[in-house]
Every structure is written in structure tokens, then in C-alpha cells.
Enzyme design. Structure first.
Site, PDB file in Angstrom:
ATOM      1  N   GLY A   8       0.828  -1.204   0.000  1.00 54.97           N
ATOM      2  CA  GLY A   8       0.000   0.000   0.000  1.00 54.97           C
ATOM      3  C   GLY A   8       0.863   1.255   0.000  1.00 54.97           C
ATOM      4  CD  GLN A   9      -1.670   6.504  -0.141  1.00 52.88           C
ATOM      5  OE1 GLN A   9      -1.082   7.339  -0.828  1.00 52.88           O
ATOM      6  NE2 GLN A   9      -2.891   6.715   0.308  1.00 52.88           N
ATOM      7  CG  ASP A  30      -6.401 -12.160   3.451  1.00 54.99           C
ATOM      8  OD1 ASP A  30      -6.705 -11.352   4.358  1.00 54.99           O
ATOM      9  OD2 ASP A  30      -7.229 -12.589   2.624  1.00 54.99           O
ATOM     10  CB  THR A  52      -7.993   2.135   2.348  1.00 50.75           C
ATOM     11  OG1 THR A  52      -7.574   1.519   1.124  1.00 50.75           O
ATOM     12  CG2 THR A  52      -6.988   1.852   3.441  1.00 50.75           C
ATOM     13  CE1 TYR A  85       1.359   4.658  10.892  1.00 50.40           C
ATOM     14  CE2 TYR A  85       1.447   2.278  10.561  1.00 50.40           C
ATOM     15  CZ  TYR A  85       2.076   3.483  10.811  1.00 50.40           C
ATOM     16  OH  TYR A  85       3.430   3.507  10.997  1.00 50.40           O
ATOM     17  CG  ASP A  88      -9.361  12.062   8.703  1.00 49.87           C
ATOM     18  OD1 ASP A  88      -9.074  10.919   8.275  1.00 49.87           O
ATOM     19  OD2 ASP A  88      -9.676  12.995   7.936  1.00 49.87           O
ATOM     20  CE1 TYR A 111     -10.865   2.952   6.097  1.00 53.33           C
ATOM     21  CE2 TYR A 111     -11.428   5.191   6.746  1.00 53.33           C
ATOM     22  CZ  TYR A 111     -10.477   4.224   6.470  1.00 53.33           C
ATOM     23  OH  TYR A 111      -9.143   4.530   6.588  1.00 53.33           O
ATOM     24  CE  LYS A 115      -8.087   2.381  10.045  1.00 45.88           C
ATOM     25  NZ  LYS A 115      -7.014   1.404   9.673  1.00 45.88           N
TER      26      LYS A 115
END
Ligand SMILES: NC(=O)c1ccc[n+]([C@@H]2O[C@H](COP(=O)([O-])OP(=O)(O)OC[C@H]3O[C@@H](n4cnc5c(N)ncnc54)[C@H](OP(=O)(O)O)[C@@H]3O)[C@@H](O)[C@H]2O)c1
Length: 258
Positions: A8-9, A30, A52, A85, A88, A111, A115
């Protein structure tokens, strides 16, 4: 040291910041499944794997929870200190001044709920790193989308009633290293500065020398399935490591794309 979601980024930025770590992409673990053999010796887990797709989570909240909650529980089950991680989007966006660590979360989307529950699954000995509006030179992010649209069109419509702090993944990765010297707990780590998505788009076009215009629209006009906070600037009341301004992150991202 172990990095999950290494493709991922943020995962890629962590791999650059922590070259000594063992990096596992989704194909290698996974996280919705128990960890493969041989990972229990890890001393620290940087858990960047996540669902995400914010709008997709509305259609499949259980799928999102399987990764963001169940996957985090699987990472925590390795028994090593964990960096989780978070987002917001755990906040409702009704404030008009920055959210700090002691503010109560109230997610508005599937989502955001996943989180938040993931934070609990990470456990008390973990660093819960809440950040916002991540971007970088790889993966799916707003900067890369705008650069593509900016070359294809003369004008793009962008929402101007959501305000946050776009955060460069390499700055977040560097701050993660600094944060490890701080005690575990909830930490807000986002770029300095704030803007709306429309202002961010204008800054991207200006910095990239693209002549594309930004037409400012509302969140209601865009009509996405998931609710997003209208205001989600994050700041630390605990003196977390400070990040450079988002304009600096944008400049570095554009340099790396060239
Ligand atoms: N992006 C944002 O604006 C933002 C803002 C605040 C917080 N965050 C949080 O920051 C963290 C990193 O986000 P990011 O922007 O780097 O997201 P990203 O680019 O979408 O990376 C997430 C990575 O996790 C992988 N993944 C998905 N499901 C997985 C599974 N079941 N097992 C293992 N890996 C899986 C993805 O693989 P595939 O690509 O193959 O699906 C992808 O490589 C996440 O926890 C995210 O919630 C993101």
C-alpha cells in the site's frame, strides 16, 4: 520488525523508512486470516494493511470489519508491540477546531466504525496513530487522481466543504520512527496546515503546472455513499512528533513522480 500491507502507499513508505523490517504484502499475508508460521518472533509490527475503500465499506461493512478489526486482532495476536494506523474518519466532523486525542470519536461511516473498532482490537499496549488524507507517489490517492484528471480535462468538480490535513506518507513513516520513543496510546499525527479538497486540487494543479480549473461543489452534490466528516483536522495535545506542511509533502511527491 514486520510491516503488513507493504504494497500500500503507507506500507511502501514504511518499507523505505524501515529497510531492516520484514515486509509482507497482501499476497504474503492476508491479515483477515491468522498469521503464517514464523512471524511470532517479531519485535514490532507496523500494521499498514487495511480495507481503505471508504464507499465500498458501506456495501460490505462485514468485509471491511474482517480486515480492519479481525485483521488487526490477528496482527495483535503475534504478541509484539503494534503500531496501528487509524483515521480522522473516526470523528463526526462537527467541531470547527482541530480534533485532539481526548476528543470522543463518533464515526459517521462503516469504514470509520471499522477503524475505531480496529483501535480496540490493537489493544492497550499499541501505538494508535490517527492520520488523515494520505497521499504519496504510489497507489490510489487524491494527488494521483487529480494529476490524471488535470491532463484529461479543462475543469474538475471538487468538494469544498470538507476540511482536513493532507498528509504525505513518507512524513508519516518518519514520524512513526520518532513516535516509537514515546509511550504507547492514541496519537494524532497529521501534516501541518489544512485545506479543503478543492483548495488541495488547486495547489496540485498549480504545483504541477496544469491549466485545469477547479469547480467548487458541495459534498451533497458529489453524492458519495459514505458520509465523511466536514472538518477533520487532527492535532496533538500530547506533543506528538510534528510533521511538515502538506505543501512540502506535495512538493516531494511531485518530485518523486518526475
Ligand atoms: N488513505 C487515507 O487517506 C488514510 C487516512 C487516514 C488513515 N489511513 C489508514 O492508513 C493505513 C494505510 O492506508 P493507505 O492509504 O496506505 O492504504 P492503501 O494504499 O489502500 O494500502 C492498504 C494496503 O492494505 C492491503 N490490504 C487490504 N486488505 C488486506 C488484507 N486482508 N490483508 C493484507 N493486506 C490487505 C492493500 O492491498 P490491496 O491493494 O491488494 O487491496 C494495500 O496494499 C490504513 O490503516 C488506513 O486506514 C488512511
Amino acid at each position: 520488525m514486520l510491516i503488513t500491507g507493504a504494497g500500500g502507499q503507507l506500507g511502501r513508505a514504511l518499507v523505505e523508512e524501515f529497510p531492516e523490517a520484514r515486509a509482507l504484502t497482501r499476497a504474503e499475508w492476508d491479515v483477515a486470516l491468522p498469521a503464517p508460521e514464523g512471524l511470532v518472533e517479531s519485535e514490532l509490527v507496523l500494521h499498514a494493511a487495511a480495507w481503505t475503500d471508504v464507499d465500498g465499506a458501506e456495501d460490505d461493512p462485514q468485509g471491511a470489519a474482517a480486515v480492519n478489526v479481525g485483521g488487526t486482532a490477528n496482527a495483535a495476536a503475534l504478541g509484539a508491540p503494534l503500531v496501528y494506523y487509524s483515521s480522522d474518519y473516526v470523528f463526526d466532523g462537527e467541531k470547527s477546531e482541530p480534533y485532539v486525542e481526548s476528543d470522543g470519536p463518533r464515526p459517521q461511516s462503516a469504514y470509520g466504525r471499522s477503524k475505531l473498532h480496529g483501535e480496540a482490537a490493537a489493544g492497550e499496549g499499541s501505538w494508535i496513530v490517527r492520520s488523515s488524507w494520505l497521499f504519496g507517489p504510489t497507489g490510489n490517492n487524491f494527488v494521483r487522481t487529480m494529476l490524471r484528471l488535470g491532463t484529461e480535462r479543462n475543469e474538475v468538480a471538487v468538494v469544498d466543504d470538507q476540511r482536513g490535513s493532507p498528509t504525505y506518507v513518507a512524513h508519516l513513516a518518519r514520524a512513526t520512527r520518532e513516535l516509537l520513543a514515546f509511550p504507547p496510546g492514541v496519537w494524532h499525527v497529521a501534516a501541518a496546515g489544512e485545506c479543503t479538497w478543492a483548495e488541495f486540487a488547486e495547489a496540485i494543479f498549480a504545483a504541477a503546472g496544469l491549466a485545469c480549473r477547479v469547480r467548487r461543489i458541495t459534498t451533497a452534490e458529489l453524492g458519495r455513499p459514505a458520509a465523511r466528516p466536514a472538518y477533520s483536522v487532527l492535532r496533538s495535545e500530547k506533543k506528538a512528533p510534528e510533521l511538515p506542511h502538506w505543501r512540502e509533502g506535495l512538493r516531494e511527491t511531485l518530485e518523486r513522480l518526475d
